[in-house]
Every structure is written in structure tokens, then in C-alpha cells.
Scaffold this motif. Structure first.
Motif, mmCIF file in Angstrom:
data_model
loop_
_atom_site.group_PDB
_atom_site.id
_atom_site.type_symbol
_atom_site.label_atom_id
_atom_site.label_comp_id
_atom_site.label_asym_id
_atom_site.label_seq_id
_atom_site.Cartn_x
_atom_site.Cartn_y
_atom_site.Cartn_z
ATOM 1 N N GLU A 1 0.408 -1.323 0.063
ATOM 2 C CA GLU A 1 0.272 -0.070 -0.016
ATOM 3 C C GLU A 1 0.606 1.160 0.450
ATOM 4 O O GLU A 1 0.661 2.479 -0.506
ATOM 5 C CB GLU A 1 -0.662 -0.465 1.237
ATOM 6 C CG GLU A 1 -1.810 -1.075 1.359
ATOM 7 C CD GLU A 1 -3.110 -0.800 2.225
ATOM 8 O OE1 GLU A 1 -2.939 -0.150 3.254
ATOM 9 O OE2 GLU A 1 -4.719 -1.561 2.105
ATOM 10 N N HIS B 1 -10.283 5.921 -6.570
ATOM 11 C CA HIS B 1 -9.531 6.645 -4.957
ATOM 12 C C HIS B 1 -9.876 6.753 -3.706
ATOM 13 O O HIS B 1 -11.095 7.061 -3.749
ATOM 14 C CB HIS B 1 -9.326 7.408 -5.472
ATOM 15 C CG HIS B 1 -8.325 8.492 -4.066
ATOM 16 N ND1 HIS B 1 -8.945 9.535 -3.704
ATOM 17 C CD2 HIS B 1 -6.914 8.393 -3.672
ATOM 18 C CE1 HIS B 1 -7.367 9.648 -2.447
ATOM 19 N NE2 HIS B 1 -6.984 9.536 -3.464
ATOM 20 N N ASP B 2 -9.571 6.475 -2.670
ATOM 21 C CA ASP B 2 -10.305 5.862 -1.071
ATOM 22 C C ASP B 2 -9.501 7.065 -0.211
ATOM 23 O O ASP B 2 -8.430 6.979 -0.477
ATOM 24 C CB ASP B 2 -10.740 4.622 -1.003
ATOM 25 C CG ASP B 2 -9.950 4.262 -0.286
ATOM 26 O OD1 ASP B 2 -8.834 4.100 -0.455
ATOM 27 O OD2 ASP B 2 -10.703 3.203 -1.362
ATOM 28 N N GLU B 3 -9.546 6.471 0.822
ATOM 29 C CA GLU B 3 -8.990 7.711 2.016
ATOM 30 C C GLU B 3 -7.684 6.652 2.053
ATOM 31 O O GLU B 3 -6.409 7.351 2.385
ATOM 32 C CB GLU B 3 -9.641 7.811 3.949
ATOM 33 C CG GLU B 3 -10.416 6.079 3.851
ATOM 34 C CD GLU B 3 -10.952 6.146 5.025
ATOM 35 O OE1 GLU B 3 -11.595 5.119 5.772
ATOM 36 O OE2 GLU B 3 -11.743 7.116 4.713
ATOM 37 N N ASP B 4 -7.633 5.231 1.774
ATOM 38 C CA ASP B 4 -6.354 4.249 2.088
ATOM 39 C C ASP B 4 -5.536 4.389 0.294
ATOM 40 O O ASP B 4 -4.427 4.234 0.602
ATOM 41 C CB ASP B 4 -6.928 3.148 2.047
ATOM 42 C CG ASP B 4 -7.404 2.842 3.210
ATOM 43 O OD1 ASP B 4 -7.130 3.757 4.823
ATOM 44 O OD2 ASP B 4 -8.695 2.054 3.406
ATOM 45 N N GLY B 5 -5.898 5.704 -0.375
ATOM 46 C CA GLY B 5 -4.255 5.465 -1.433
ATOM 47 C C GLY B 5 -5.350 5.052 -2.888
ATOM 48 O O GLY B 5 -6.820 5.297 -2.959
ATOM 49 N N HIS B 6 -5.107 4.709 -3.836
ATOM 50 C CA HIS B 6 -5.325 4.316 -4.770
ATOM 51 C C HIS B 6 -5.667 2.203 -5.128
ATOM 52 O O HIS B 6 -4.373 2.031 -4.455
ATOM 53 C CB HIS B 6 -4.116 4.958 -6.550
ATOM 54 C CG HIS B 6 -4.395 6.507 -5.615
ATOM 55 N ND1 HIS B 6 -4.868 7.081 -6.576
ATOM 56 C CD2 HIS B 6 -3.300 6.733 -4.931
ATOM 57 C CE1 HIS B 6 -3.899 8.384 -6.335
ATOM 58 N NE2 HIS B 6 -3.787 8.336 -4.886
ATOM 59 N N ARG C 1 -0.135 3.959 -2.490
ATOM 60 C CA ARG C 1 -0.136 5.416 -1.102
ATOM 61 C C ARG C 1 -0.126 6.540 -2.418
ATOM 62 O O ARG C 1 -0.516 7.308 -2.465
ATOM 63 C CB ARG C 1 0.756 5.736 -0.835
ATOM 64 C CG ARG C 1 0.400 6.434 0.043
ATOM 65 C CD ARG C 1 -0.406 6.658 0.380
ATOM 66 N NE ARG C 1 -1.057 5.760 1.999
ATOM 67 C CZ ARG C 1 -1.779 5.263 2.717
ATOM 68 N NH1 ARG C 1 -2.976 5.778 2.412
ATOM 69 N NH2 ARG C 1 -1.305 4.467 3.099
#
Length: 203
Positions: A6, A120-125, A141
Motif C-alpha cells: 500500500e 481512490h479512497d482514503e487508503d490510497g489508489h 499510496r
């Protein structure tokens, strides 16, 4: 999902631009995963010595081995003719193969395939890639888009010039010294790499 990766950087596009970014990030110590696939057609392209220096500065030692010697470039522009400049007429597939070798030697993770989805979200791509072995889900990331014209427009209106026409893979005749030509036309310009020059009429 390969969650253990990640924190790596994903790069979409395996051409000179994506490759140069990948090599630079690896020199800085980042984990890099590059996604791309070979072109499905043959193509010859002309590049200047300035581009060659850029490739050398980026660290493409193997890719540079695919470059031929400079060849003449004839220019016919607004009624004036010149043959003062040169360029390298490269077989693009050879250059791309050299780029991949340079990336592998630098420790870049390569995924050969076509991007089929992205989110894409809060944790990355998250990127979905179609490969010969099936579908892979990649995570990172940070993401770098380096696919050029192949990149999607994401539904946004683009400001762009007129479409260009490219004729590839068609040539018959005896082998001669490579050279290229550029000629101005009423609505733009025409350029081509070829083993010899022929007359061109623009209307």
C-alpha cells in the motif's frame, strides 16, 4: 488485493515519461510499480538529440543501445528548404524493450497489462489491470498518470487541437540511407521518416 504494497507508488504508462519517473523514484528509495503494455503495432519515430540527452540523463542505458546514428532531416517550410538538422529514426518497439530492461535492473516492479478500472479512497489508489494471466488488483499510496493520449479524460472537457493522421507500417522499395522530412501545408504540416524522400502535395 496486495495490501502489503500500500505504500508503493503506482505509475501508469511504460513509455519514456513513465520510465523516467520510475527510475528517478527508485534512486530516491521508493517502492515503484509500473503498469504498461507493448504497443500492438510497429512504428518508426524521429527524436532529436535533445531527447537523446534527456534519456541519458534519466538513466536509460539499455534503451539508448537501440538508437541508430543520426540521419538527415529535410525541411520544406513556407517555400524555403533546409537540410541542416538531423534526428534519430527509432523503431519504437526496440526502444520500449530497452526501457523495460532498464526498469527491471533498477528494481521497478513491472506489470504488463491494460488498466481496466481505477478508484481512490482514503487508503490510497486501487487499479484493476487486465494481464495475460487474468485480472490483477494493485494498490498504492500515490499514483502517477503517464499514459499520454491513452489516458482517459475522466469525463472532463479538453482543449485540444485538430486530430492528426498517422500512416504506419507501409513502405516498399530498395533499402537506402534513412532520412526524414517535414513540409508545411496550408492547414498544418506533414512529416515522415523514410529511407528516401518523395514529392508531397498539400491541398
Amino acid at each position: 488485493m496486495d495490501a502489503s504494497h500500500e505504500n508503493r507508488i503506482l505509475i501508469l504508462g511504460a513509455g519514456p515519461a513513465g520510465g523516467a519517473v520510475a527510475l528517478g523514484l527508485r534512486r530516491l528509495g521508493y517502492a515503484v510499480c509500473l503498469v504498461g503494455e507493448p504497443r500492438p503495432f510497429a512504428a518508426v519515430e524521429g527524436i532529436s538529440e535533445r531527447v537523446v540527452e534527456g534519456l541519458r540523463h534519466a538513466g536509460f542505458s539499455e534503451a539508448l543501445k537501440a538508437l541508430p546514428a543520426p540521419s538527415p532531416r529535410r525541411v520544406h517550410w513556407s517555400g524555403a528548404s533546409s537540410a541542416a538538422n538531423t534526428e534519430r529514426l527509432i523503431v519504437r518497439a526496440d526502444l520500449d524493450r530497452g526501457i523495460l530492461v532498464d526498469l527491471e535492473r533498477a528494481g521497478v516492479e513491472l506489470v504488463r497489462g491494460r488498466v481496466r478500472g481505477y478508484r481512490h479512497d482514503e487508503d490510497g489508489h486501487r487499479v484493476e489491470v487486465q494481464t495475460d494471466a487474468g485480472t490483477r488488483q494493485l494498490s498504492g499510496r500515490f499514483l502517477v498518470e503517464a499514459r499520454g493520449r491513452a489516458a482517459p479524460g475522466a469525463g472532463l472537457e479538453r482543449l485540444r487541437g485538430p486530430e492528426t493522421l498517422s500512416l504506419l507500417q507501409y513502405w516498399s522499395g530498395p533499402a537506402m540511407q534513412p532520412q526524414s522530412a517535414v513540409q508545411s501545408c496550408r492547414d498544418g504540416w506533414a512529416g515522415w521518416p523514410a529511407p528516401r524522400m518523395a514529392g508531397v502535395t498539400c491541398s
